[in-house]
Design a protein around this motif. Sequence first.
Motif, short mmCIF file in Angstrom:
data_model
loop_
_atom_site.label_atom_id
_atom_site.label_comp_id
_atom_site.label_asym_id
_atom_site.label_seq_id
_atom_site.Cartn_x
_atom_site.Cartn_y
_atom_site.Cartn_z
N THR A 79 0.70 -1.18 -0.08
CA THR A 79 0.00 -0.01 -0.04
C THR A 79 0.99 1.25 0.05
OG1 THR A 79 -1.60 1.08 1.31
CG2 THR A 79 -0.20 0.24 2.60
N THR A 80 0.20 2.28 -0.42
CA THR A 80 0.76 3.76 -0.36
C THR A 80 -0.21 4.71 -0.38
OG1 THR A 80 2.73 5.26 -1.02
CG2 THR A 80 0.97 4.20 -2.78
N GLU A 188 9.38 -12.41 0.56
CA GLU A 188 9.67 -11.06 0.87
C GLU A 188 10.39 -10.54 -0.42
OE1 GLU A 188 10.70 -14.03 2.12
OE2 GLU A 188 10.08 -13.95 4.21
N MET A 189 10.95 -11.12 -1.21
CA MET A 189 11.55 -10.57 -2.58
C MET A 189 10.26 -10.11 -3.43
SD MET A 189 13.87 -12.36 -5.60
CE MET A 189 15.18 -12.90 -4.59
N GLN A 190 9.34 -10.80 -3.68
CA GLN A 190 8.07 -10.42 -4.24
C GLN A 190 7.23 -9.12 -3.73
OE1 GLN A 190 5.55 -13.70 -5.69
NE2 GLN A 190 6.90 -14.96 -4.54
N GLN A 191 7.42 -9.25 -2.49
CA GLN A 191 6.58 -7.88 -1.76
C GLN A 191 7.75 -6.82 -1.95
OE1 GLN A 191 5.78 -8.40 2.55
NE2 GLN A 191 4.97 -6.47 2.66
N SER A 192 8.97 -6.99 -1.72
CA SER A 192 9.79 -5.76 -2.02
C SER A 192 9.73 -5.10 -3.61
CB SER A 192 11.16 -6.20 -1.69
OG SER A 192 12.16 -5.07 -2.24
N GLY A 193 9.63 -6.13 -4.50
CA GLY A 193 9.70 -5.70 -5.67
C GLY A 193 8.37 -5.09 -6.22
N TRP A 194 7.44 -5.42 -5.98
CA TRP A 194 5.86 -4.77 -6.18
C TRP A 194 6.03 -3.71 -5.29
CZ3 TRP A 194 1.30 -7.02 -8.69
CH2 TRP A 194 1.86 -8.27 -9.17
N GLN A 195 6.46 -3.52 -4.25
CA GLN A 195 6.45 -2.36 -3.35
C GLN A 195 7.17 -1.22 -3.99
OE1 GLN A 195 4.23 -1.62 -0.27
NE2 GLN A 195 4.86 0.44 -1.34
N ASN A 196 8.41 -1.64 -4.74
CA ASN A 196 9.35 -0.42 -5.17
C ASN A 196 8.59 -0.03 -6.41
OD1 ASN A 196 11.29 -1.00 -3.38
ND2 ASN A 196 12.43 -2.40 -4.70
#
Length: 208
Positions: A79-80, A188-196
Motif C-alpha cells: 500500500t501507499t 519477501e522478494m516479491q513484496q519488495s519488488g511490487w512495493q518498489n
Amino acid sequence: MTFNHLGEIDDYKELPNDEKASEWSNSKEQYLLNETNGSTHVVVNLNSVEEYATYFEDVFPKALAIVKELSERNCITITTKIKAPIEKVWNYWNEPEHITQWCAASDDWHTPKAVNNCLTGGQFTNTMAAKDGSFSFDFSGTYTAVKPNELLAYTLEDGRIVRIIFVPVKDQLQIIETFEAETQNPMEMQQSGWQNILDNFKKYVENH
C-alpha cells in the motif's frame, strides 16, 4: 476481538489528541469469527462518528474482500498514500504513456512498451526489460473487474489474481494492492519488488 479507539494515526505517526481526535474515544471496533464446516464467517461491528460512517460503509467491504483473498490464497498486500486527485491517479495508473515512466522495480529496469485496454474483459501487456538489454519479459493479464476511480482486478496469464483499490483518505488517496504470490521466488522478494514499483508510481504522480 474488540478494539477501543484511543486516537488517530496518520502516515504511521500518532496525532495529537485534540478535540477532533477525542470524538473517537468511545468508539469500538468488534470482530466476531465463527467457524462452521471448515469455513469462517466474519462479522464486523463498528461504532463510528457520523462524519465517517459513509467512508467505513464503503471501505470495510473492500477490506474484508482482501482478507478473504489473503486467507484463501497465498496473497501479499502492499500500500501507499498519494497526495493527488483520484482522476489524476487513475489516469497515470492506466494510460500507457505514463505506465512506461513509472513501472519499474529498480533503476536498472524500465518498461519500454505498455498496452492497456482498461475495461472488464480487456487485456494489458507491459514489456519490462533490463536497461542493458540483457533480459525482458511481458507482464500481462485480463481484467475481471474495472470500476473507474475505485477498483481494478485482473488475472495474470499464469492464473494468479491481482486486486487494486483506490480509497480517498482525507487529503490523500490510498492505493491498496493485493496480489497472489508465485512459487519460484521468496515472498519477501516479491513484496519488495511490487512495493518498489508502487513507490515509483507515487513519486511519479506527485512530481509530474
